[in-house]
Design a protein around this motif. Structure first.
Motif, short mmCIF file in Angstrom:
data_model
loop_
_atom_site.label_atom_id
_atom_site.label_comp_id
_atom_site.label_asym_id
_atom_site.label_seq_id
_atom_site.Cartn_x
_atom_site.Cartn_y
_atom_site.Cartn_z
N VAL A 18 0.85 -1.20 0.00
CA VAL A 18 0.00 0.00 0.00
C VAL A 18 0.89 1.25 0.00
N ALA A 19 1.94 1.22 0.81
CA ALA A 19 2.88 2.35 0.84
C ALA A 19 3.55 2.53 -0.52
N ALA A 22 1.21 4.13 -2.80
CA ALA A 22 1.09 5.55 -2.48
C ALA A 22 2.25 6.35 -3.08
N THR A 25 1.36 6.77 -6.68
CA THR A 25 0.27 7.75 -6.76
C THR A 25 0.81 9.17 -6.54
N LEU A 26 1.73 9.31 -5.59
CA LEU A 26 2.31 10.63 -5.33
C LEU A 26 3.06 11.15 -6.55
N GLU A 51 -1.19 15.54 -2.28
CA GLU A 51 0.23 15.21 -2.34
C GLU A 51 0.80 15.08 -0.93
N HIS A 53 -0.88 14.57 1.81
CA HIS A 53 -1.55 13.47 2.53
C HIS A 53 -1.00 12.12 2.13
N LEU A 54 -0.50 11.97 0.93
CA LEU A 54 0.06 10.70 0.49
C LEU A 54 1.38 10.38 1.19
N PRO A 57 0.81 7.68 4.40
CA PRO A 57 0.91 6.23 4.24
C PRO A 57 2.29 5.78 3.78
N ILE A 58 2.97 6.61 3.02
CA ILE A 58 4.31 6.23 2.58
C ILE A 58 5.22 6.06 3.78
#
Length: 177
Positions: A18-19, A22, A25-26, A51, A53-54, A57-58
């Motif tokens: 998931v990280a 992310a 996605t970032l 940006e 907020h991502l 999770p990273i």
């Protein structure tokens, strides 16, 4: 013991993916925002906030994943010169400390997240993102995962100390030079 630890390790790896997603996605969000800003002269606040907020999770999901793969910062030039029992003793202490820190910070972060939820915290910027508590929820989740990884490391080190047999680690990302 592997039957006990395998599901926990799979959870760590799952959240690590998931990280990693992310991160991708970032990168795409930054590229999109640059395109929108410089080509179309439009810069939505919510996209810029996403940006930031991502990063949660990273960093917070990725830290347990990094420890799982031994990609964390360690002093290997000393550690590698020690015997298996000494390494296991160091791993036991560091696993217990990791477990303790993860539990304490996760425990302390829950009221912080609940307060954000209770007041319905949103972005202070016009056009910003709502539900700020969702991004804050990564704090207890990430440190709980770190505590789980600390538990895994503690149990593996204790098993090595008890059995005397050297622990054969899973495939890791560490690079030895």
């Amino acid at each position: 013991m592997n039957k006990l630890l395998k599901p926990l390790e799979l959870a760590i790896v799952g959240f690590g993916w998931v990280a990693r997603a992310a991160v991708l996605t970032l990168v795409l969000m930054v590229a999109c925002n640059v395109l929108l800003r410089y080509v179309f002269s439009w810069s939505p606040v919510a996209a810029q906030e996403l940006e930031w907020h991502l990063i949660s999770p990273i960093a917070l999901l990725g830290m347990a994943y990094a420890v799982y793969h031994r990609a964390d910062v360690r002093v290997d030039f000393i550690y590698d010169r020690l015997g298996a029992r000494s390494q296991a003793a160091i791993d036991l202490v560091s696993g217990l400390l990791t477990l303790a820190i993860g539990v304490i910070i996760a425990w302390l972060a829950v009221p912080y997240v609940m307060q954000a939820y209770d007041i319905g915290e949103i972005s202070p910027d016009p056009g910003g993102l709502p539900m700020r508590y969702l991004v804050k929820a990564f704090i207890p989740l990430g440190f709980s995962l770190l505590a789980i990884q600390g538990l895994i490391d503690t149990l593996r080190a204790a098993a090595t100390l008890i059995s005397g047999a050297p622990h054969i680690p899973h495939d890791s990302l560490e690079i030895r030079t």
